[in-house]
Design a protein around this motif. Sequence first.
Motif, PDB file in Angstrom:
ATOM      1  N   SER A   3       0.824  -1.206   0.000  1.00  0.00           N
ATOM      2  CA  SER A   3       0.000   0.000   0.000  1.00  0.00           C
ATOM      3  C   SER A   3       0.855   1.250   0.000  1.00  0.00           C
ATOM      4  O   SER A   3       0.347   2.352  -0.155  1.00  0.00           O
ATOM      5  N   HIS A  40      -6.293   0.797   5.651  1.00  0.00           N
ATOM      6  CA  HIS A  40      -5.937   0.431   4.288  1.00  0.00           C
ATOM      7  C   HIS A  40      -4.487   0.760   3.947  1.00  0.00           C
ATOM      8  O   HIS A  40      -4.134   0.962   2.790  1.00  0.00           O
ATOM      9  N   LYS A 242      -7.271   2.750 -14.847  1.00  0.00           N
ATOM     10  CA  LYS A 242      -7.170   3.446 -13.568  1.00  0.00           C
ATOM     11  C   LYS A 242      -8.017   4.716 -13.600  1.00  0.00           C
ATOM     12  O   LYS A 242      -8.522   5.129 -14.647  1.00  0.00           O
ATOM     13  N   THR A 243      -8.173   5.351 -12.441  1.00  0.00           N
ATOM     14  CA  THR A 243      -8.888   6.624 -12.389  1.00  0.00           C
ATOM     15  C   THR A 243      -7.918   7.767 -12.665  1.00  0.00           C
ATOM     16  O   THR A 243      -6.700   7.621 -12.488  1.00  0.00           O
ATOM     17  N   GLN A 246      -5.684   8.406  -9.725  1.00  0.00           N
ATOM     18  CA  GLN A 246      -4.578   7.456  -9.576  1.00  0.00           C
ATOM     19  C   GLN A 246      -3.426   7.790 -10.521  1.00  0.00           C
ATOM     20  O   GLN A 246      -2.259   7.616 -10.172  1.00  0.00           O
ATOM     21  N   SER A 263      -8.148  13.440   1.239  1.00  0.00           N
ATOM     22  CA  SER A 263      -9.472  12.936   0.910  1.00  0.00           C
ATOM     23  C   SER A 263     -10.250  12.685   2.187  1.00  0.00           C
ATOM     24  O   SER A 263      -9.684  12.295   3.203  1.00  0.00           O
ATOM     25  N   GLU A 267     -14.072   5.802  -0.088  1.00  0.00           N
ATOM     26  CA  GLU A 267     -13.781   5.160  -1.376  1.00  0.00           C
ATOM     27  C   GLU A 267     -12.549   5.766  -2.031  1.00  0.00           C
ATOM     28  O   GLU A 267     -11.726   5.057  -2.623  1.00  0.00           O
ATOM     29  N   HIS A 268     -12.408   7.073  -1.929  1.00  0.00           N
ATOM     30  CA  HIS A 268     -11.262   7.737  -2.549  1.00  0.00           C
ATOM     31  C   HIS A 268      -9.980   7.463  -1.773  1.00  0.00           C
ATOM     32  O   HIS A 268      -8.906   7.315  -2.367  1.00  0.00           O
ATOM     33  N   GLU A 271      -8.998   4.085  -2.864  1.00  0.00           N
ATOM     34  CA  GLU A 271      -8.582   4.144  -4.275  1.00  0.00           C
ATOM     35  C   GLU A 271      -7.175   4.699  -4.415  1.00  0.00           C
ATOM     36  O   GLU A 271      -6.384   4.234  -5.245  1.00  0.00           O
ATOM     37  N   ASN A 272      -6.848   5.679  -3.580  1.00  0.00           N
ATOM     38  CA  ASN A 272      -5.548   6.342  -3.684  1.00  0.00           C
ATOM     39  C   ASN A 272      -4.376   5.439  -3.314  1.00  0.00           C
ATOM     40  O   ASN A 272      -3.225   5.768  -3.606  1.00  0.00           O
ATOM     41  N   LYS A 274      -4.074   2.418  -4.510  1.00  0.00           N
ATOM     42  CA  LYS A 274      -3.890   1.453  -5.596  1.00  0.00           C
ATOM     43  C   LYS A 274      -3.099   2.058  -6.747  1.00  0.00           C
ATOM     44  O   LYS A 274      -3.543   2.114  -7.899  1.00  0.00           O
TER      45      LYS A 274
END
Length: 317
Positions: A3, A40, A242-243, A246, A263, A267-268, A271-272, A274
């Motif tokens: 991570s 996370h 990816k977003t 990202q 953030s 969810e964000h 997401e950050n 990954k």
Amino acid sequence: MASTTFLTMPSGKTIPQLGLGTWLSPPGIVQHAIEVAVKHGYRYIDCAFFYDNEGAIGEGLQNVFKKGLVKREDLFIVSKLWNSFHEPEDVKPALLDTLKLLQLDYLDLYLMHSPMGIKNVKGDLLPQKDGKVVMSDVDYLDTWKGMEKMVDEGLTRSIGVANFNTHQLERLLTHSRIKPDVLQAERHVYQTQSKLVPFVKEKGLVFIGYSPLTSPQTPFKPGPKNGMEDPVVKEIAKKHGKTPAQILLRFNIQSGIVTIPKSQTPEHIIENTKIFDFSLTDEEMKKLASLHYGARAVPWDLLGLGHHKHYPFCKDE
């Protein structure tokens, strides 16, 4: 999948390459953001006295400790000395106030928030007279001596600076007893810091880039364009599955710097993390760097400090 990865600072200590930014994260929300982040894999929490939320962050930290999610030594906690505490005798009281708010015994890293001192007026972090911020003549080299003592006393394990330019950093490196471990400054595709990042690396310091997502929520208008809506960013994101966020974070990570996205949305935050399972091509990195147009999400001149003798920003910095 990791991570985060780690970089080694001049002192030999390591710093996580991904951190949680807390600017504009209000009390009542930031506590949960910290819990989600720690669950996370985030191990770096970036704070500042000026953000006016360190008390809430302290609550969030105690919550994750009590739940057994991490121990204090597992986290890398950063805060910043505000401009009104630049007199050497004000440094320790300011740090002790931050530690009390954060409910900690020590910081992992304490930064001088900027080289610009302003008058210390109790209860007013931007004191004004006749509509102008009241500035201080204190030299940041003298402030630094106060910060060095905080390392000596064990109140912080490392020290560094934020929002310094190359000339100011060179002067500090020349005259300091304890060298700074990091420089923190704004860094994203619209402000690539093409001179500052290489200079910091050449000196052996770690560069921490704030506002990596171009800070679309910045209260300073007009701010940068929203990088997550940029056609180039979106095209690269689609290619990698990816977003856009990202891609923006990977741009910093792959540049060999630390990145600290803010953030509040679980969810964000997840997401950050990954961003360590793919790489951008050299061509994509060049495309992203070409988006630079000198934008700043945090224009310090709008805080009334544009005429300070130690104002660090100009066109070539």
